[in-house]
Design a protein around this motif. Structure first.
Motif, PDB file in Angstrom:
ATOM      1  N   SER A 169       0.836  -1.204   0.000  1.00 52.81           N
ATOM      2  CA  SER A 169       0.000   0.000   0.000  1.00 52.81           C
ATOM      3  C   SER A 169       0.866   1.247   0.000  1.00 52.81           C
ATOM      4  O   SER A 169       2.081   1.198   0.219  1.00 52.81           O
ATOM      5  CB  SER A 169      -0.889   0.011   1.250  1.00 52.81           C
ATOM      6  N   GLY A 170       0.210   2.381  -0.228  1.00 51.75           N
ATOM      7  CA  GLY A 170       0.923   3.653  -0.162  1.00 51.75           C
ATOM      8  C   GLY A 170       1.507   3.901   1.214  1.00 51.75           C
ATOM      9  O   GLY A 170       2.615   4.435   1.351  1.00 51.75           O
ATOM     10  N   TYR A 171       0.762   3.485   2.272  1.00 51.68           N
ATOM     11  CA  TYR A 171       1.258   3.673   3.630  1.00 51.68           C
ATOM     12  C   TYR A 171       2.555   2.891   3.848  1.00 51.68           C
ATOM     13  O   TYR A 171       3.543   3.424   4.376  1.00 51.68           O
ATOM     14  CB  TYR A 171       0.218   3.212   4.656  1.00 51.68           C
ATOM     15  N   ASP A 172       2.551   1.631   3.437  1.00 49.83           N
ATOM     16  CA  ASP A 172       3.747   0.806   3.618  1.00 49.83           C
ATOM     17  C   ASP A 172       4.906   1.316   2.766  1.00 49.83           C
ATOM     18  O   ASP A 172       6.075   1.236   3.169  1.00 49.83           O
ATOM     19  CB  ASP A 172       3.447  -0.651   3.261  1.00 49.83           C
ATOM     20  N   THR A 173       4.557   1.821   1.588  1.00 49.07           N
ATOM     21  CA  THR A 173       5.600   2.399   0.723  1.00 49.07           C
ATOM     22  C   THR A 173       6.242   3.599   1.402  1.00 49.07           C
ATOM     23  O   THR A 173       7.470   3.764   1.394  1.00 49.07           O
ATOM     24  CB  THR A 173       5.016   2.830  -0.631  1.00 49.07           C
ATOM     25  N   ALA A 181      -8.387   9.028  -2.717  1.00 52.19           N
ATOM     26  CA  ALA A 181      -9.833   9.266  -2.674  1.00 52.19           C
ATOM     27  C   ALA A 181     -10.368   9.106  -1.254  1.00 52.19           C
ATOM     28  O   ALA A 181     -11.496   9.508  -0.948  1.00 52.19           O
ATOM     29  CB  ALA A 181     -10.544   8.297  -3.616  1.00 52.19           C
ATOM     30  N   LYS A 182      -9.566   8.496  -0.383  1.00 53.08           N
ATOM     31  CA  LYS A 182      -9.983   8.290   0.995  1.00 53.08           C
ATOM     32  C   LYS A 182      -9.775   9.573   1.790  1.00 53.08           C
ATOM     33  O   LYS A 182      -8.668  10.115   1.822  1.00 53.08           O
ATOM     34  CB  LYS A 182      -9.181   7.141   1.616  1.00 53.08           C
ATOM     35  N   ASP A 183     -10.834  10.039   2.438  1.00 52.55           N
ATOM     36  CA  ASP A 183     -10.772  11.357   3.054  1.00 52.55           C
ATOM     37  C   ASP A 183     -11.179  11.354   4.522  1.00 52.55           C
ATOM     38  O   ASP A 183     -11.429  12.402   5.098  1.00 52.55           O
ATOM     39  CB  ASP A 183     -11.676  12.322   2.267  1.00 52.55           C
ATOM     40  N   SER A 184     -11.256  10.193   5.139  1.00 57.42           N
ATOM     41  CA  SER A 184     -11.673  10.159   6.536  1.00 57.42           C
ATOM     42  C   SER A 184     -10.520  10.607   7.433  1.00 57.42           C
ATOM     43  O   SER A 184      -9.341  10.517   7.055  1.00 57.42           O
ATOM     44  CB  SER A 184     -12.087   8.736   6.922  1.00 57.42           C
ATOM     45  N   LEU A 197      -4.850  10.432   9.329  1.00 54.59           N
ATOM     46  CA  LEU A 197      -3.971  10.180  10.454  1.00 54.59           C
ATOM     47  C   LEU A 197      -2.983   9.059  10.137  1.00 54.59           C
ATOM     48  O   LEU A 197      -1.795   9.146  10.443  1.00 54.59           O
ATOM     49  CB  LEU A 197      -4.800   9.816  11.689  1.00 54.59           C
ATOM     50  N   GLU A 198      -3.491   7.995   9.500  1.00 54.84           N
ATOM     51  CA  GLU A 198      -2.609   6.880   9.146  1.00 54.84           C
ATOM     52  C   GLU A 198      -1.537   7.326   8.162  1.00 54.84           C
ATOM     53  O   GLU A 198      -0.383   6.887   8.226  1.00 54.84           O
ATOM     54  CB  GLU A 198      -3.429   5.728   8.548  1.00 54.84           C
ATOM     55  N   GLY A 199      -1.919   8.235   7.254  1.00 51.93           N
ATOM     56  CA  GLY A 199      -0.946   8.759   6.296  1.00 51.93           C
ATOM     57  C   GLY A 199       0.174   9.527   6.979  1.00 51.93           C
ATOM     58  O   GLY A 199       1.361   9.334   6.682  1.00 51.93           O
ATOM     59  N   PHE A 200      -0.196  10.383   7.930  1.00 48.35           N
ATOM     60  CA  PHE A 200       0.830  11.156   8.636  1.00 48.35           C
ATOM     61  C   PHE A 200       1.668  10.267   9.555  1.00 48.35           C
ATOM     62  O   PHE A 200       2.867  10.484   9.713  1.00 48.35           O
ATOM     63  CB  PHE A 200       0.179  12.294   9.425  1.00 48.35           C
ATOM     64  N   GLU A 201       1.053   9.253  10.133  1.00 46.32           N
ATOM     65  CA  GLU A 201       1.803   8.319  10.970  1.00 46.32           C
ATOM     66  C   GLU A 201       2.809   7.514  10.151  1.00 46.32           C
ATOM     67  O   GLU A 201       3.857   7.103  10.657  1.00 46.32           O
ATOM     68  CB  GLU A 201       0.845   7.363  11.696  1.00 46.32           C
ATOM     69  N   ALA A 202       2.470   7.297   8.868  1.00 44.62           N
ATOM     70  CA  ALA A 202       3.399   6.566   7.982  1.00 44.62           C
ATOM     71  C   ALA A 202       4.590   7.431   7.577  1.00 44.62           C
ATOM     72  O   ALA A 202       5.583   6.920   7.051  1.00 44.62           O
ATOM     73  CB  ALA A 202       2.663   6.085   6.736  1.00 44.62           C
TER      74      ALA A 202
END
Length: 302
Positions: free
Chosen positions: A60-64, A84-87, A92-97
């Motif tokens: 996934s993009g997060y793991d990348t 497209a995910k905007d929740s 938060l998961e994106g910034f944590e990654a």
């Protein structure tokens, strides 16, 4: 000239095409279809910013993003998630990654350009600040090194007057050169030249003798430097020719060192000559006294 390089990572070709079209006029762009390809491309491609989709086949993009942050080359490269995910949870998961920003699809072109420009400029500012900091550190370190070297010269000045023979003088000069990290040979030009750091029949000795007779003060032969300040000749065998600043600084220090040693060397040789003259004078007086005693004895016997 383009303002930087942007790597677009998205499994959808139309999304990559759209992002590329928005950025092409200002940035050099490259594309990767998934996280694996992105990481492979980074072996040869060094982007200034990465646009990264979240949902892709494979990793996934997060793991990348996590993998990017573990690599030294991309640990600080700006990463903007485009998803497209905007929740709030997804953001938060994106910034944590390890992401620097998060954009949602459909993309607003002006917002994208503003974000990309902002994060690339931040990176450039950080690099400039780090370079300035490193330059300042280098200057400070050079000043400290130079101060330390001058301190060794000053200490030599304090101690040199207590040296009473040419062997001690040569050893003191060698000691300072060694503290500078230099491999040296020293010649004190007395009636029979005294050599330290090389043999009497060595190539170094022949070079110093030749240079002494040439009348030159300083000669540079690549990593070798010869300094003559009668009666001292100093041969350095490992000058840092590849470091111009240190080379020039050491050359100046060594010239001062040779001059100080020269002054004391002249004093020592004068003292030696005077001692020899006194010895000769005493021998003459003793011989005269013995002659007078012998003459008196001869007269008494007559």
């Amino acid at each position: 000239m383009k303002a930087g390089k942007v790597l677009i990572v998205d499994d959808a070709a139309d999304n990559r095409m759209l992002l590329g079209a928005l950025l092409d006029s200002d940035y050099d762009t490259a594309e990767a279809e998934n996280g694996e390809q992105c990481l492979e491309m980074l072996e040869s491609y060094q982007p200034d910013l990465i646009l990264l989709d979240v949902s892709m086949p494979g990793i996934s993009g997060y793991d990348t993003c996590v993998a990017l942050r573990k690599r030294a080359a991309t640990a600080t490269t700006p990463v903007i998630f485009v998803s497209a995910k905007d929740s709030p949870e997804e953001r938060l998961e994106g910034f944590e990654a390890g992401a620097d920003d998060y954009l949602t699809k459909p993309i607003d072109g002006n917002t994208l350009l503003s974000k990309v420009k902002h994060h690339i400029q931040l990176t450039l500012d950080k690099k400039a600040a780090m370079q300035q900091s490193q330059e300042a550190m280098n200057v400070a370190m050079e000043a400290m090194t130079s101060s330390s070297e001058l301190g060794q010269i000053i200490q030599f000045v304090k101690e040199v007057q207590s040296i009473s023979d040419v062997s001690g003088l040569a050893a003191a000069v060698m000691s300072v050169a060694s503290q500078f990290g230099l491999n040296a040979c020293v010649m004190v030009d007395s009636e029979s030249p005294f050599l330290l750091g090389c043999g009497n029949d060595s190539m170094e000795a022949r070079v110093m003798l030749k240079f002494r007779d040439s009348g030159q003060r300083v000669t540079h032969l690549g990593i070798r430097t010869i300094i003559h300040s009668s009666p001292i000749t100093l041969l350095i065998k490992n000058m840092p020719a590849g470091d111009e600043a240190r080379y020039g600084r050491l050359k100046d220090h060594l010239a001062v060192l040779a001059d100080i040693a020269s002054d004391r060397g002249k004093g020592i040789l004068t003292e030696v000559m005077m001692r020899e003259q006194r010895k000769e004078f005493l021998k003459q007086i003793i011989q005269l006294a013995e002659d007078n005693i012998q003459k008196t004895s001869d007269e008494i016997r007559v």
